[in-house]
Design a protein around this motif. Structure first.
Motif, PDB file in Angstrom:
ATOM      1  N   ASP A   1      -3.020  15.401   5.314  1.00  0.00           N
ATOM      2  CA  ASP A   1      -2.237  16.538   4.858  1.00  0.00           C
ATOM      3  C   ASP A   1      -0.872  16.059   4.355  1.00  0.00           C
ATOM      4  O   ASP A   1       0.051  15.856   5.123  1.00  0.00           O
ATOM      5  CB  ASP A   1      -2.062  17.532   6.012  1.00  0.00           C
ATOM      6  N   ASN A   2      -0.806  15.810   3.040  1.00  0.00           N
ATOM      7  CA  ASN A   2       0.463  15.469   2.380  1.00  0.00           C
ATOM      8  C   ASN A   2       1.113  14.224   3.005  1.00  0.00           C
ATOM      9  O   ASN A   2       2.283  14.223   3.397  1.00  0.00           O
ATOM     10  CB  ASN A   2       1.426  16.654   2.451  1.00  0.00           C
ATOM     11  N   VAL A   3       0.355  13.143   3.070  1.00  0.00           N
ATOM     12  CA  VAL A   3       0.815  11.896   3.690  1.00  0.00           C
ATOM     13  C   VAL A   3       1.579  11.039   2.674  1.00  0.00           C
ATOM     14  O   VAL A   3       1.074  10.757   1.590  1.00  0.00           O
ATOM     15  CB  VAL A   3      -0.374  11.089   4.256  1.00  0.00           C
ATOM     16  N   THR A   4       2.777  10.624   3.058  1.00  0.00           N
ATOM     17  CA  THR A   4       3.570   9.713   2.240  1.00  0.00           C
ATOM     18  C   THR A   4       4.050   8.563   3.117  1.00  0.00           C
ATOM     19  O   THR A   4       4.717   8.782   4.129  1.00  0.00           O
ATOM     20  CB  THR A   4       4.792  10.425   1.620  1.00  0.00           C
TER      21      THR A   4
ATOM     22  N   THR B   1      -1.380  10.429  -4.747  1.00  0.00           N
ATOM     23  CA  THR B   1      -1.604   9.124  -5.365  1.00  0.00           C
ATOM     24  C   THR B   1      -1.651   8.040  -4.294  1.00  0.00           C
ATOM     25  O   THR B   1      -0.822   8.016  -3.388  1.00  0.00           O
ATOM     26  CB  THR B   1      -0.461   8.788  -6.355  1.00  0.00           C
ATOM     27  N   LEU B   2      -2.623   7.137  -4.405  1.00  0.00           N
ATOM     28  CA  LEU B   2      -2.754   6.011  -3.486  1.00  0.00           C
ATOM     29  C   LEU B   2      -2.874   4.741  -4.309  1.00  0.00           C
ATOM     30  O   LEU B   2      -3.805   4.592  -5.104  1.00  0.00           O
ATOM     31  CB  LEU B   2      -3.986   6.190  -2.589  1.00  0.00           C
ATOM     32  N   THR B   3      -1.910   3.831  -4.139  1.00  0.00           N
ATOM     33  CA  THR B   3      -1.929   2.582  -4.885  1.00  0.00           C
ATOM     34  C   THR B   3      -1.898   1.394  -3.925  1.00  0.00           C
ATOM     35  O   THR B   3      -1.295   1.456  -2.854  1.00  0.00           O
ATOM     36  CB  THR B   3      -0.734   2.476  -5.854  1.00  0.00           C
TER      37      THR B   3
ATOM     38  N   GLY C   1       0.097  -1.835  -6.761  1.00  0.00           N
ATOM     39  CA  GLY C   1       0.313  -1.207  -8.056  1.00  0.00           C
ATOM     40  C   GLY C   1      -0.937  -0.656  -8.717  1.00  0.00           C
ATOM     41  O   GLY C   1      -0.848  -0.019  -9.774  1.00  0.00           O
ATOM     42  N   VAL C   2      -2.105  -0.870  -8.112  1.00  0.00           N
ATOM     43  CA  VAL C   2      -3.364  -0.388  -8.683  1.00  0.00           C
ATOM     44  C   VAL C   2      -3.691   0.982  -8.113  1.00  0.00           C
ATOM     45  O   VAL C   2      -3.722   1.165  -6.891  1.00  0.00           O
ATOM     46  CB  VAL C   2      -4.512  -1.374  -8.379  1.00  0.00           C
ATOM     47  N   ASP C   3      -3.932   1.952  -8.986  1.00  0.00           N
ATOM     48  CA  ASP C   3      -4.300   3.300  -8.557  1.00  0.00           C
ATOM     49  C   ASP C   3      -5.747   3.276  -8.084  1.00  0.00           C
ATOM     50  O   ASP C   3      -6.685   3.161  -8.879  1.00  0.00           O
ATOM     51  CB  ASP C   3      -4.136   4.276  -9.724  1.00  0.00           C
ATOM     52  N   VAL C   4      -5.920   3.365  -6.766  1.00  0.00           N
ATOM     53  CA  VAL C   4      -7.245   3.239  -6.156  1.00  0.00           C
ATOM     54  C   VAL C   4      -8.193   4.336  -6.649  1.00  0.00           C
ATOM     55  O   VAL C   4      -9.394   4.108  -6.806  1.00  0.00           O
ATOM     56  CB  VAL C   4      -7.121   3.291  -4.618  1.00  0.00           C
TER      57      VAL C   4
ATOM     58  N   ILE D   1       0.873  -1.178   0.000  1.00  0.00           N
ATOM     59  CA  ILE D   1       0.000   0.000   0.000  1.00  0.00           C
ATOM     60  C   ILE D   1       0.907   1.225   0.000  1.00  0.00           C
ATOM     61  O   ILE D   1       1.784   1.348   0.864  1.00  0.00           O
ATOM     62  CB  ILE D   1      -0.903   0.012   1.247  1.00  0.00           C
ATOM     63  N   ARG D   2       0.719   2.108  -0.952  1.00  0.00           N
ATOM     64  CA  ARG D   2       1.609   3.270  -1.065  1.00  0.00           C
ATOM     65  C   ARG D   2       0.815   4.572  -1.119  1.00  0.00           C
ATOM     66  O   ARG D   2      -0.037   4.774  -2.001  1.00  0.00           O
ATOM     67  CB  ARG D   2       2.495   3.141  -2.305  1.00  0.00           C
ATOM     68  N   PHE D   3       1.078   5.443  -0.152  1.00  0.00           N
ATOM     69  CA  PHE D   3       0.543   6.803  -0.135  1.00  0.00           C
ATOM     70  C   PHE D   3       1.657   7.735  -0.624  1.00  0.00           C
ATOM     71  O   PHE D   3       2.751   7.718  -0.057  1.00  0.00           O
ATOM     72  CB  PHE D   3       0.161   7.226   1.280  1.00  0.00           C
ATOM     73  N   GLU D   4       1.382   8.522  -1.640  1.00  0.00           N
ATOM     74  CA  GLU D   4       2.358   9.494  -2.138  1.00  0.00           C
ATOM     75  C   GLU D   4       1.745  10.891  -2.110  1.00  0.00           C
ATOM     76  O   GLU D   4       0.871  11.207  -2.918  1.00  0.00           O
ATOM     77  CB  GLU D   4       2.803   9.137  -3.554  1.00  0.00           C
ATOM     78  N   GLN D   5       2.151  11.677  -1.117  1.00  0.00           N
ATOM     79  CA  GLN D   5       1.678  13.050  -0.946  1.00  0.00           C
ATOM     80  C   GLN D   5       0.148  13.133  -0.983  1.00  0.00           C
ATOM     81  O   GLN D   5      -0.435  13.978  -1.659  1.00  0.00           O
ATOM     82  CB  GLN D   5       2.299  13.957  -2.012  1.00  0.00           C
ATOM     83  N   VAL D   6      -0.470  12.237  -0.236  1.00  0.00           N
ATOM     84  CA  VAL D   6      -1.939  12.124  -0.236  1.00  0.00           C
ATOM     85  C   VAL D   6      -2.559  13.162   0.692  1.00  0.00           C
ATOM     86  O   VAL D   6      -2.138  13.333   1.836  1.00  0.00           O
ATOM     87  CB  VAL D   6      -2.377  10.707   0.187  1.00  0.00           C
TER      88      VAL D   6
END
Length: 254
Positions: free
Chosen positions: A19-22, A58-60, A63-66, A2-7
């Protein structure tokens, strides 16, 4: 993974949930999310299965973009993510096994789901799930005859019967007494270790988070202020998450 990128997540009333969670969460981890009420714990958890849609970043998942999932694709994606709630979300006037079997409905032909006719394999899966959480003997009892802890185990069995790779739990022991809460947390730990299912729990009780999780994520005002091993969480870390005086009051209340 599970990947949070600047969410980020901003609600319609302007409140920032995230607030900008990675951060990254690997398959098989047992993660506890802690923080004050309103800090963003539930928002973080529920964004993973798109119960809450993010507004930035982006939240994947694997590898799937939720954020891009819709309709049938979103429903299929959610089949691999179990969800446990504080209030159990059970049908109390029917049997335990019937509640567990509801998790199999999306895999049935429409006519079977309409008539409530389950396949033998579905019933076996439901009974196996109940056995894994130690309440197989309650399979044909009515849910409203069970204790709170037993009802939460039914909810957990229902989730296991859908064969998830991830289990999200939103304050799963908040309504339980201390002894029962630890019994349910024992079930989560067993499932995580024996079945290699990723478990992510939003939890109010710091002691349970530290005793059961391998990793703790501390969130405050939508920002991640701690992300590391549970063994390294000390008073200084907790003060940064809970804000000094507020943490002291919380500790005194427990």
């Amino acid at each position: 993974m599970i990947r949070f990128e600047q969410v980020s997540k901003v609600y319609s009333n302007g409140v920032k949930g995230l607030d900008n969670v990675t951060l990254d969460i690997e398959q098989g981890e047992f993660v506890a999310i802690i923080g004050l009420s309103g800090a963003g714990k539930s928002t973080l958890l529920r964004s993973i299965n798109r119960m809450h849609s993010i507004t930035g970043g982006t939240l994947t998942v694997d590898g799937v973009d939720v954020t891009k999932l819709k309709g049938k694709e979103l429903r299929k994606f959610r089949r691999k993510i179990g969800m446990i709630f504080q209030s159990f979300n059970l049908i109390t006037r029917t049997t335990v096994i019937n509640n567990v079997l509801t998790s199999r409905v999306p895999d049935l032909p429409w006519w079977r789901s309409l008539l409530g006719i389950y396949r033998r394999e579905d019933k076996i899966a439901a009974l196996e799930a109940l056995d894994k959480v130690g309440i197989l003997d309650k399979a044909y009892s009515r849910v409203d005859q069970l204790s709170g802890g037993q009802q939460q185990r039914v909810a957990l069995a229902r989730t296991l019967a859908q064969n998830p790779s991830i289990i999200l739990a939103d304050e799963p022991v908040a309504a339980l007494d201390p002894v029962t809460a630890r019994q349910v947390m024992d079930d989560f730990r067993h499932i995580n270790r024996e079945m290699k299912i990723t478990v992510i729990i939003n939890i109010h009780h710091v002691d349970l988070a530290l005793d059961y999780a391998d990793r703790v994520i501390g969130i405050r005002a939508g920002k991640i202020v701690y992300d590391g091993p549970a063994s390294q969480v000390d008073d200084k870390v907790l003060s940064s998450i809970y804000n000094g005086e507020e943490y002291g009051k919380m500790e005194a209340a427990q």
